[in-house]
Design a protein around this motif. Structure first.
Motif, mmCIF file in Angstrom:
data_model
loop_
_atom_site.group_PDB
_atom_site.id
_atom_site.type_symbol
_atom_site.label_atom_id
_atom_site.label_comp_id
_atom_site.label_asym_id
_atom_site.label_seq_id
_atom_site.Cartn_x
_atom_site.Cartn_y
_atom_site.Cartn_z
ATOM 1 N N LEU A 102 16.193 -0.028 -7.059
ATOM 2 C CA LEU A 102 14.797 -0.177 -6.633
ATOM 3 C C LEU A 102 13.902 -0.503 -7.828
ATOM 4 C CD1 LEU A 102 14.417 2.712 -4.044
ATOM 5 C CD2 LEU A 102 14.115 0.285 -3.598
ATOM 6 N N TYR A 103 14.150 0.172 -8.945
ATOM 7 C CA TYR A 103 13.366 -0.121 -10.156
ATOM 8 C C TYR A 103 13.673 -1.528 -10.661
ATOM 9 C CZ TYR A 103 11.482 4.559 -10.596
ATOM 10 O OH TYR A 103 10.788 5.721 -10.372
ATOM 11 N N ILE A 104 14.942 -1.882 -10.688
ATOM 12 C CA ILE A 104 15.329 -3.220 -11.152
ATOM 13 C C ILE A 104 14.674 -4.292 -10.281
ATOM 14 C CG2 ILE A 104 17.290 -4.816 -11.368
ATOM 15 C CD1 ILE A 104 18.986 -2.250 -12.066
ATOM 16 N N SER A 105 14.716 -4.096 -8.982
ATOM 17 C CA SER A 105 14.104 -5.055 -8.051
ATOM 18 C C SER A 105 12.620 -5.210 -8.318
ATOM 19 C CB SER A 105 14.307 -4.596 -6.609
ATOM 20 O OG SER A 105 15.667 -4.576 -6.281
ATOM 21 N N ASN A 106 11.951 -4.102 -8.575
ATOM 22 C CA ASN A 106 10.512 -4.148 -8.807
ATOM 23 C C ASN A 106 10.157 -4.703 -10.183
ATOM 24 O OD1 ASN A 106 8.654 -2.781 -6.573
ATOM 25 N ND2 ASN A 106 10.712 -1.922 -6.492
ATOM 26 N N LEU A 107 11.070 -4.600 -11.134
ATOM 27 C CA LEU A 107 10.840 -5.225 -12.434
ATOM 28 C C LEU A 107 10.971 -6.743 -12.334
ATOM 29 C CD1 LEU A 107 12.691 -2.724 -14.794
ATOM 30 C CD2 LEU A 107 10.220 -3.161 -14.699
ATOM 31 N N LYS A 108 11.895 -7.213 -11.481
ATOM 32 C CA LYS A 108 12.057 -8.654 -11.276
ATOM 33 C C LYS A 108 10.842 -9.245 -10.565
ATOM 34 C CE LYS A 108 16.193 -8.393 -9.314
ATOM 35 N NZ LYS A 108 17.434 -8.780 -8.640
ATOM 36 N N SER A 109 10.408 -8.585 -9.519
ATOM 37 C CA SER A 109 9.261 -9.028 -8.728
ATOM 38 C C SER A 109 8.724 -7.798 -8.005
ATOM 39 C CB SER A 109 9.701 -10.085 -7.711
ATOM 40 O OG SER A 109 8.650 -10.387 -6.841
ATOM 41 N N ASN A 110 7.490 -7.436 -8.283
ATOM 42 C CA ASN A 110 6.944 -6.201 -7.726
ATOM 43 C C ASN A 110 7.014 -6.219 -6.203
ATOM 44 O OD1 ASN A 110 5.686 -3.800 -7.205
ATOM 45 N ND2 ASN A 110 3.783 -4.313 -8.240
ATOM 46 N N GLN A 111 7.866 -5.372 -5.666
ATOM 47 C CA GLN A 111 8.006 -5.220 -4.217
ATOM 48 C C GLN A 111 7.007 -4.188 -3.673
ATOM 49 O OE1 GLN A 111 10.580 -6.883 -2.386
ATOM 50 N NE2 GLN A 111 10.888 -7.990 -4.300
ATOM 51 N N HIS A 112 6.233 -3.578 -4.579
ATOM 52 C CA HIS A 112 5.280 -2.516 -4.236
ATOM 53 C C HIS A 112 5.981 -1.315 -3.618
ATOM 54 C CE1 HIS A 112 1.903 -5.033 -5.362
ATOM 55 N NE2 HIS A 112 2.532 -6.024 -4.749
ATOM 56 N N THR A 113 7.222 -1.137 -4.005
ATOM 57 C CA THR A 113 8.018 -0.024 -3.501
ATOM 58 C C THR A 113 7.394 1.314 -3.843
ATOM 59 O OG1 THR A 113 10.005 -1.345 -3.806
ATOM 60 C CG2 THR A 113 10.325 1.025 -3.598
ATOM 61 N N PHE A 114 6.809 1.406 -5.021
ATOM 62 C CA PHE A 114 6.334 2.694 -5.510
ATOM 63 C C PHE A 114 4.833 2.885 -5.317
ATOM 64 C CE2 PHE A 114 10.133 1.405 -7.861
ATOM 65 C CZ PHE A 114 10.982 2.396 -7.421
ATOM 66 N N ASP A 115 4.213 2.001 -4.565
ATOM 67 C CA ASP A 115 2.810 2.169 -4.201
ATOM 68 C C ASP A 115 2.777 3.095 -2.984
ATOM 69 O OD1 ASP A 115 2.469 0.193 -6.091
ATOM 70 O OD2 ASP A 115 1.905 -1.358 -4.649
ATOM 71 N N PHE A 116 2.329 4.328 -3.185
ATOM 72 C CA PHE A 116 2.259 5.229 -2.043
ATOM 73 C C PHE A 116 1.202 4.739 -1.066
ATOM 74 C CE2 PHE A 116 3.934 9.056 -4.599
ATOM 75 C CZ PHE A 116 5.213 8.838 -4.165
ATOM 76 N N SER A 117 1.418 5.016 0.195
ATOM 77 C CA SER A 117 0.489 4.597 1.239
ATOM 78 C C SER A 117 -0.809 5.397 1.151
ATOM 79 C CB SER A 117 1.122 4.804 2.611
ATOM 80 O OG SER A 117 1.229 6.194 2.879
ATOM 81 N N GLU A 118 -1.821 4.903 1.821
ATOM 82 C CA GLU A 118 -3.102 5.606 1.869
ATOM 83 C C GLU A 118 -2.932 7.000 2.466
ATOM 84 O OE1 GLU A 118 -6.824 6.476 0.966
ATOM 85 O OE2 GLU A 118 -5.832 4.635 0.376
ATOM 86 N N ALA A 119 -2.060 7.131 3.460
ATOM 87 C CA ALA A 119 -1.835 8.448 4.079
ATOM 88 C C ALA A 119 -1.248 9.436 3.067
ATOM 89 C CB ALA A 119 -0.900 8.311 5.282
ATOM 90 N N ILE A 120 -0.321 8.982 2.250
ATOM 91 C CA ILE A 120 0.262 9.865 1.235
ATOM 92 C C ILE A 120 -0.783 10.209 0.185
ATOM 93 C CG2 ILE A 120 1.944 9.986 -0.655
ATOM 94 C CD1 ILE A 120 3.843 8.327 1.130
ATOM 95 N N ASN A 121 -1.507 9.201 -0.291
ATOM 96 C CA ASN A 121 -2.547 9.446 -1.294
ATOM 97 C C ASN A 121 -3.548 10.483 -0.795
ATOM 98 O OD1 ASN A 121 -1.296 7.414 -2.755
ATOM 99 N ND2 ASN A 121 -2.830 5.878 -2.274
ATOM 100 N N LYS A 122 -3.993 10.308 0.423
ATOM 101 C CA LYS A 122 -4.977 11.229 1.005
ATOM 102 C C LYS A 122 -4.386 12.630 1.172
ATOM 103 C CE LYS A 122 -8.006 11.852 4.951
ATOM 104 N NZ LYS A 122 -8.362 11.446 6.285
ATOM 105 N N TYR A 123 -3.169 12.715 1.677
ATOM 106 C CA TYR A 123 -2.518 14.002 1.920
ATOM 107 C C TYR A 123 -2.427 14.816 0.634
ATOM 108 C CZ TYR A 123 1.232 17.310 3.036
ATOM 109 O OH TYR A 123 1.993 18.444 3.194
ATOM 110 N N VAL A 124 -1.874 14.232 -0.429
ATOM 111 C CA VAL A 124 -1.665 14.988 -1.663
ATOM 112 C C VAL A 124 -2.994 15.246 -2.374
ATOM 113 C CG1 VAL A 124 -0.439 15.098 -3.868
ATOM 114 C CG2 VAL A 124 0.684 14.099 -1.880
ATOM 115 N N THR A 125 -3.903 14.286 -2.375
ATOM 116 C CA THR A 125 -5.204 14.487 -3.021
ATOM 117 C C THR A 125 -5.973 15.622 -2.351
ATOM 118 O OG1 THR A 125 -5.272 12.164 -3.678
ATOM 119 C CG2 THR A 125 -7.357 13.345 -3.711
ATOM 120 N N GLU A 126 -5.928 15.690 -1.025
ATOM 121 C CA GLU A 126 -6.594 16.793 -0.306
ATOM 122 C C GLU A 126 -5.969 18.135 -0.669
ATOM 123 O OE1 GLU A 126 -6.466 15.807 3.866
ATOM 124 O OE2 GLU A 126 -8.092 14.337 3.666
#
Length: 192
Positions: A102-126
């Motif tokens: 997954l890291y190798i793939s994203n280094l070749k071309s950012n697949q945005h694999t590690f961009d957490f969704s808005e729902a995750i961002n909101k959940y953990v930030t809250e």
């Protein structure tokens, strides 16, 4: 398989990747195992990298809803730790080799694999805000800043876990790092 779906193709491909190395599995292998044609595969996915990225993101993006149902009685700090532990469990099901891909793939071309969704961002930030308000997190930085840094800390441990082929307890290390970042009472000095 008479009707291919994204999910059925992903599950079959992930099984193949786990049985063999990612690089050894071809799109033809996936098509044969699924009983589909190459055009059908390419209708669903542009390549193997996109396939594993979407599979991983799908698993992780389900976590907030699952965790809201499971851990209502826990305090906010325990719920934050539980989120990271559940994410690590998803990673461990892939194993260090496939997660490294997954890291190798994203280094070749950012697949945005590690961009957490808005729902995750909101959940953990809250949860961080709640833990700060209840005195469980003593770092006065904003919840958004703490969350962003917790993700970077987490990713660092996960990359190291891949380098070491899964030979250490990634959750214990992550939890200790989060305790230091958050300035909690859970901090233990591990320098011997």
């Amino acid at each position: 398989m008479t009707k291919a779906t994204d999910n059925s193709i992903m599950i079959t491909a992930i099984d193949l990747f786990k049985a063999q190395q990612f690089e050894q599995v071809t799109v033809n292998d996936i098509c044969q195992a699924c009983g589909i044609t190459k055009p059908t595969f390419y209708y669903h996915f542009s390549n193997k990298d996109q396939l594993i990225s979407r599979y991983f993101r799908g698993l992780v993006e389900q976590l907030p809803a699952q965790l809201r149902c499971q851990n209502g009685a826990q305090n906010p700090l325990e719920r934050i730790y539980d989120f990271f532990q559940q994410t690590i469990q998803v990673i461990q099901t892939l194993g260090p080799d496939l997660y490294s891909q997954l890291y190798i793939s994203n280094l070749k071309s950012n697949q945005h694999t590690f961009d957490f969704s808005e729902a995750i961002n909101k959940y953990v930030t809250e949860l961080i805000s709640q833990a700060q308000a209840s005195g469980l997190i003593n770092n006065p930085a904003s919840a958004v800043t703490l969350y962003r840094n917790s993700v970077f800390l987490f990713e660092g441990y996960e990359i190291n876990w891949c380098f070491q082929k899964g030979e250490f307890d990634a959750f214990s290390a992550t939890k200790q790092g989060l305790a230091v970042l958050f300035v909690t009472n859970d901090v233990k000095d591990t320098t011997d």
